[in-house]
Design a protein around this motif. Sequence first.
Motif, PDB file in Angstrom:
ATOM      1  N   PRO A 160      27.908  18.336  30.243  1.00 44.56           N
ATOM      2  CA  PRO A 160      28.304  19.276  31.298  1.00 44.56           C
ATOM      3  C   PRO A 160      27.140  19.665  32.210  1.00 44.56           C
ATOM      4  CG  PRO A 160      29.301  19.912  29.227  1.00 44.56           C
ATOM      5  CD  PRO A 160      28.363  18.798  28.911  1.00 44.56           C
ATOM      6  N   LEU A 161      25.958  19.896  31.621  1.00 46.27           N
ATOM      7  CA  LEU A 161      24.791  20.241  32.433  1.00 46.27           C
ATOM      8  C   LEU A 161      24.407  19.091  33.361  1.00 46.27           C
ATOM      9  CD1 LEU A 161      22.588  21.983  29.709  1.00 46.27           C
ATOM     10  CD2 LEU A 161      23.674  23.102  31.668  1.00 46.27           C
ATOM     11  N   CYS A 162      24.401  17.871  32.822  1.00 52.58           N
ATOM     12  CA  CYS A 162      23.978  16.717  33.618  1.00 52.58           C
ATOM     13  C   CYS A 162      24.989  16.383  34.712  1.00 52.58           C
ATOM     14  CB  CYS A 162      23.755  15.513  32.707  1.00 52.58           C
ATOM     15  SG  CYS A 162      22.289  15.680  31.652  1.00 52.58           S
ATOM     16  N   PHE A 163      26.273  16.520  34.415  1.00 51.75           N
ATOM     17  CA  PHE A 163      27.273  16.259  35.454  1.00 51.75           C
ATOM     18  C   PHE A 163      27.217  17.318  36.552  1.00 51.75           C
ATOM     19  CE2 PHE A 163      30.140  13.698  32.379  1.00 51.75           C
ATOM     20  CZ  PHE A 163      29.470  12.531  32.720  1.00 51.75           C
ATOM     21  N   LEU A 164      26.953  18.561  36.179  1.00 55.19           N
ATOM     22  CA  LEU A 164      26.769  19.593  37.202  1.00 55.19           C
ATOM     23  C   LEU A 164      25.544  19.297  38.057  1.00 55.19           C
ATOM     24  CD1 LEU A 164      27.600  22.956  35.370  1.00 55.19           C
ATOM     25  CD2 LEU A 164      28.735  22.047  37.407  1.00 55.19           C
ATOM     26  N   ALA A 165      24.447  18.861  37.403  1.00 54.80           N
ATOM     27  CA  ALA A 165      23.244  18.493  38.157  1.00 54.80           C
ATOM     28  C   ALA A 165      23.537  17.317  39.090  1.00 54.80           C
ATOM     29  CB  ALA A 165      22.112  18.146  37.187  1.00 54.80           C
ATOM     30  N   LEU A 166      24.308  16.347  38.599  1.00 54.21           N
ATOM     31  CA  LEU A 166      24.681  15.202  39.427  1.00 54.21           C
ATOM     32  C   LEU A 166      25.483  15.648  40.647  1.00 54.21           C
ATOM     33  CD1 LEU A 166      24.941  12.192  39.997  1.00 54.21           C
ATOM     34  CD2 LEU A 166      26.820  12.092  38.328  1.00 54.21           C
ATOM     35  N   TRP A 167      26.390  16.604  40.453  1.00 52.76           N
ATOM     36  CA  TRP A 167      27.176  17.104  41.588  1.00 52.76           C
ATOM     37  C   TRP A 167      26.269  17.769  42.620  1.00 52.76           C
ATOM     38  CZ3 TRP A 167      31.738  16.438  43.713  1.00 52.76           C
ATOM     39  CH2 TRP A 167      32.155  17.341  44.698  1.00 52.76           C
ATOM     40  N   CYS A 168      25.352  18.615  42.161  1.00 58.17           N
ATOM     41  CA  CYS A 168      24.419  19.264  43.096  1.00 58.17           C
ATOM     42  C   CYS A 168      23.611  18.228  43.862  1.00 58.17           C
ATOM     43  CB  CYS A 168      23.481  20.202  42.336  1.00 58.17           C
ATOM     44  SG  CYS A 168      24.267  21.686  41.681  1.00 58.17           S
ATOM     45  N   LEU A 170      24.452  15.082  44.536  1.00 58.28           N
ATOM     46  CA  LEU A 170      25.315  14.376  45.483  1.00 58.28           C
ATOM     47  C   LEU A 170      25.607  15.235  46.711  1.00 58.28           C
ATOM     48  CD1 LEU A 170      27.802  12.736  42.951  1.00 58.28           C
ATOM     49  CD2 LEU A 170      26.126  11.538  44.381  1.00 58.28           C
ATOM     50  N   VAL A 171      25.737  16.535  46.521  1.00 56.45           N
ATOM     51  CA  VAL A 171      25.929  17.428  47.668  1.00 56.45           C
ATOM     52  C   VAL A 171      24.683  17.423  48.546  1.00 56.45           C
ATOM     53  CG1 VAL A 171      26.229  19.833  48.374  1.00 56.45           C
ATOM     54  CG2 VAL A 171      27.602  18.905  46.506  1.00 56.45           C
ATOM     55  N   LEU A 172      23.515  17.501  47.925  1.00 54.13           N
ATOM     56  CA  LEU A 172      22.264  17.602  48.679  1.00 54.13           C
ATOM     57  C   LEU A 172      21.942  16.317  49.439  1.00 54.13           C
ATOM     58  CD1 LEU A 172      20.120  19.580  46.087  1.00 54.13           C
ATOM     59  CD2 LEU A 172      21.000  20.424  48.276  1.00 54.13           C
ATOM     60  N   VAL A 173      22.364  15.169  48.914  1.00 52.80           N
ATOM     61  CA  VAL A 173      22.139  13.912  49.638  1.00 52.80           C
ATOM     62  C   VAL A 173      23.350  13.537  50.484  1.00 52.80           C
ATOM     63  CG1 VAL A 173      20.469  13.057  47.960  1.00 52.80           C
ATOM     64  CG2 VAL A 173      22.893  12.487  47.683  1.00 52.80           C
ATOM     65  N   GLU A 174      24.305  14.460  50.583  1.00 51.42           N
ATOM     66  CA  GLU A 174      25.462  14.335  51.470  1.00 51.42           C
ATOM     67  C   GLU A 174      26.321  13.115  51.150  1.00 51.42           C
ATOM     68  OE1 GLU A 174      24.015  14.519  55.464  1.00 51.42           O
ATOM     69  OE2 GLU A 174      23.335  16.597  55.260  1.00 51.42           O
ATOM     70  N   GLY A 181      23.503  23.762  50.353  1.00 50.14           N
ATOM     71  CA  GLY A 181      22.887  25.056  50.591  1.00 50.14           C
ATOM     72  C   GLY A 181      21.828  25.347  49.549  1.00 50.14           C
ATOM     73  N   ASN A 182      21.238  26.527  49.650  1.00 51.86           N
ATOM     74  CA  ASN A 182      20.165  26.906  48.734  1.00 51.86           C
ATOM     75  C   ASN A 182      20.640  26.977  47.287  1.00 51.86           C
ATOM     76  OD1 ASN A 182      18.195  27.087  50.722  1.00 51.86           O
ATOM     77  ND2 ASN A 182      18.724  29.216  51.205  1.00 51.86           N
ATOM     78  N   LEU A 183      21.911  27.337  47.085  1.00 48.36           N
ATOM     79  CA  LEU A 183      22.432  27.406  45.721  1.00 48.36           C
ATOM     80  C   LEU A 183      22.434  26.029  45.056  1.00 48.36           C
ATOM     81  CD1 LEU A 183      25.409  29.941  45.895  1.00 48.36           C
ATOM     82  CD2 LEU A 183      23.213  30.212  44.728  1.00 48.36           C
ATOM     83  N   HIS A 184      22.624  24.987  45.844  1.00 51.05           N
ATOM     84  CA  HIS A 184      22.599  23.643  45.279  1.00 51.05           C
ATOM     85  C   HIS A 184      21.183  23.255  44.863  1.00 51.05           C
ATOM     86  CE1 HIS A 184      26.383  23.475  47.717  1.00 51.05           C
ATOM     87  NE2 HIS A 184      26.816  22.915  46.599  1.00 51.05           N
ATOM     88  N   PHE A 185      20.195  23.631  45.664  1.00 50.81           N
ATOM     89  CA  PHE A 185      18.801  23.395  45.280  1.00 50.81           C
ATOM     90  C   PHE A 185      18.458  24.154  44.005  1.00 50.81           C
ATOM     91  CE2 PHE A 185      18.327  22.283  49.831  1.00 50.81           C
ATOM     92  CZ  PHE A 185      17.628  21.085  49.703  1.00 50.81           C
ATOM     93  N   LEU A 186      18.826  25.422  43.964  1.00 49.66           N
ATOM     94  CA  LEU A 186      18.538  26.240  42.791  1.00 49.66           C
ATOM     95  C   LEU A 186      19.282  25.718  41.575  1.00 49.66           C
ATOM     96  CD1 LEU A 186      17.298  28.765  41.483  1.00 49.66           C
ATOM     97  CD2 LEU A 186      19.310  30.061  42.275  1.00 49.66           C
ATOM     98  N   GLY A 187      20.561  25.380  41.762  1.00 48.36           N
ATOM     99  CA  GLY A 187      21.341  24.862  40.644  1.00 48.36           C
ATOM    100  C   GLY A 187      20.764  23.578  40.098  1.00 48.36           C
ATOM    101  N   LEU A 188      20.346  22.674  40.984  1.00 49.00           N
ATOM    102  CA  LEU A 188      19.757  21.409  40.528  1.00 49.00           C
ATOM    103  C   LEU A 188      18.492  21.660  39.728  1.00 49.00           C
ATOM    104  CD1 LEU A 188      19.840  18.317  40.577  1.00 49.00           C
ATOM    105  CD2 LEU A 188      18.529  18.402  42.716  1.00 49.00           C
ATOM    106  N   ALA A 189      17.642  22.552  40.203  1.00 52.11           N
ATOM    107  CA  ALA A 189      16.390  22.841  39.498  1.00 52.11           C
ATOM    108  C   ALA A 189      16.648  23.429  38.112  1.00 52.11           C
ATOM    109  CB  ALA A 189      15.548  23.807  40.328  1.00 52.11           C
ATOM    110  N   VAL A 190      17.527  24.407  38.045  1.00 48.87           N
ATOM    111  CA  VAL A 190      17.814  25.054  36.765  1.00 48.87           C
ATOM    112  C   VAL A 190      18.472  24.079  35.799  1.00 48.87           C
ATOM    113  CG1 VAL A 190      19.190  26.864  35.637  1.00 48.87           C
ATOM    114  CG2 VAL A 190      17.951  27.360  37.763  1.00 48.87           C
ATOM    115  N   ALA A 230      10.490  17.559  45.123  1.00 49.07           N
ATOM    116  CA  ALA A 230       9.733  18.443  44.232  1.00 49.07           C
ATOM    117  C   ALA A 230      10.586  18.913  43.062  1.00 49.07           C
ATOM    118  CB  ALA A 230       9.206  19.641  45.025  1.00 49.07           C
ATOM    119  N   ILE A 231      11.844  19.226  43.343  1.00 51.83           N
ATOM    120  CA  ILE A 231      12.746  19.669  42.278  1.00 51.83           C
ATOM    121  C   ILE A 231      13.007  18.527  41.291  1.00 51.83           C
ATOM    122  CG2 ILE A 231      15.143  20.315  41.785  1.00 51.83           C
ATOM    123  CD1 ILE A 231      15.050  22.023  44.332  1.00 51.83           C
ATOM    124  N   LEU A 232      13.280  17.333  41.805  1.00 48.51           N
ATOM    125  CA  LEU A 232      13.596  16.203  40.941  1.00 48.51           C
ATOM    126  C   LEU A 232      12.429  15.839  40.016  1.00 48.51           C
ATOM    127  CD1 LEU A 232      15.493  13.918  43.480  1.00 48.51           C
ATOM    128  CD2 LEU A 232      16.478  15.175  41.565  1.00 48.51           C
TER     129      LEU A 232
END
Length: 538
Positions: A160-168, A170-174, A181-190, A230-232
């Motif tokens: 579940p964590l990895c699939f959520l990270a994958l979604w963030c 995919l959103v960030l790379v459009e 948005g910023n929540l996607h950056f934060l979500g991916l990092a966390v 940097a996040i990745l």
Amino acid sequence: MTSESEFQRKPVSQFWVLASLVAMLCAGQLGREIDRPFYGMHSVDQAHNAWLARSHASYGLGYTRGLPTFAVGDPPAAAPSHYLDHPPLYSLLDAGAMKILGVNTRALRVTNLLATVVALLLFMKIVRALSNDATALLSGLVFALVPLITYFGVNQWLYPLCFLALWCYLVLVEEVDEEPGNLHFLGLAVLLFVSVQVIWQGAFFAAALGVHYLCRCAHRKQWPEPKLLAILIAAPLTGIVLNFAVLAAAEGWKFGRLGELIQWRVGSGERETHEWGPWFFRAGEFAVTNFTWVVLALAGAYLTLGQVISRASGSKGATLFRRDRRFPQFWLFAMPAIFQLFILKGVVWEHQWWERPLVPVVSIAAALGVLMISDLLESIKAGLASVGVAVLVVAIFISTLIGTNHYYSLRYYYPELIGLFESLQEEIPADKALLSFESYLFDQKPGVKQASYRPEVGWHLNREIVVARKIDEIEMQAATGRFPYYLMPVEHSKPEVSQYLGWLVQQLRARYSSQLIRASPDQWLFDLRQPIVQDGER
């Protein structure tokens, strides 16, 4: 992505109703025998995780110091025995589940069931956004039915964590239709940081995202976006460094054993030497039982012949297939499996569930195989497509059900012996111990992996075991009052030991009341609380 004009999506509510039915089917399969003891496939690992979680839940963090801990009885040993091979967070999360659901065999299985359903729904959401409803639902159905999932699940919260990270990501790379948005950056990092904290394999998912992003930028001849890059890099790397720091500090900053553990896992593992030929054969054997021949045949057909056809049908003017059947983001789904299987090749020999990262790849490929066959049948005669899909889905269901039943029928430990241990746990007070001929020691890799009681024994007996093999030692320990019972096997694989056991039984039966337990292997149980009074004694 497949355009809306190529394939009209079902209404959102209709899609999620069907997706929920797929998830319910998966939950029903995974929920079978949810109270069963730890005697099935890889019961060692399942009982191991439950035992470590119980230590947190039963003795508290003041005793365990937040580290995975082997402990039995009440009170436990004064000096905790910590298990320092894996990040601590996973056992803390499991302990939280036990605090909510109870300290029992059911707690972690219910948690795994919930995590598997969440992962499945996220997987279908991602595939739908990258392709279309039909691919998402069929991929989810295969995911939900393969024996690897219906027996083992997704192993708690990593997927579940990895699939959520994958979604963030995919959103960030459009790549999906959601405004970044910023929540996607934060979500991916966390999420990347926490996934590595949960279990080491999270690093492979993080590495897959990083490598994919760099390759994507190179292919498009553009510089990486600094914040995303940097996040990745920093989020998973920080998690790995923190894990090593915590584990090394617990061992007095001795890094040697952790280094040897890594070498063992990336090397020959539980075999003397590593050979690629037998390794691939073993991985193939596991794949057949994990996924079944039907699913593998559909996936294999798509990944070979289907690639040629899908690329031809995707070109302008092609009419054989009505929809684009290209695999959505193949390398993004495939890289975690490639990294895990080939880097940690030493552990693939013994564990079916190490092929779990292949589930998304095989599921999507098998689903696309079904859809391509349906397109072919439709091009031959109108109406054949529905019949073909129905036949293939039934074949998948029957084959995976047979495979799941096979997994549930296997026994890796002795059910009767576990029943005996549970009975002894009821008979022996928590502050007492069992005197035993056998140590029940589980030492998978001496000097590298940490030894303990066999986890099934540690969980189901939950009492300290002290070894005594000489008659005078047994009598001396019996006199202390700390050991209500003495347990010994009837026979041994070595003839000289069996001969000694026969003599020892005669000595003990003359001194203590005894009971022969039919337990596969059979056991003698002696009651040390009431010695037999010999003639002439008072």
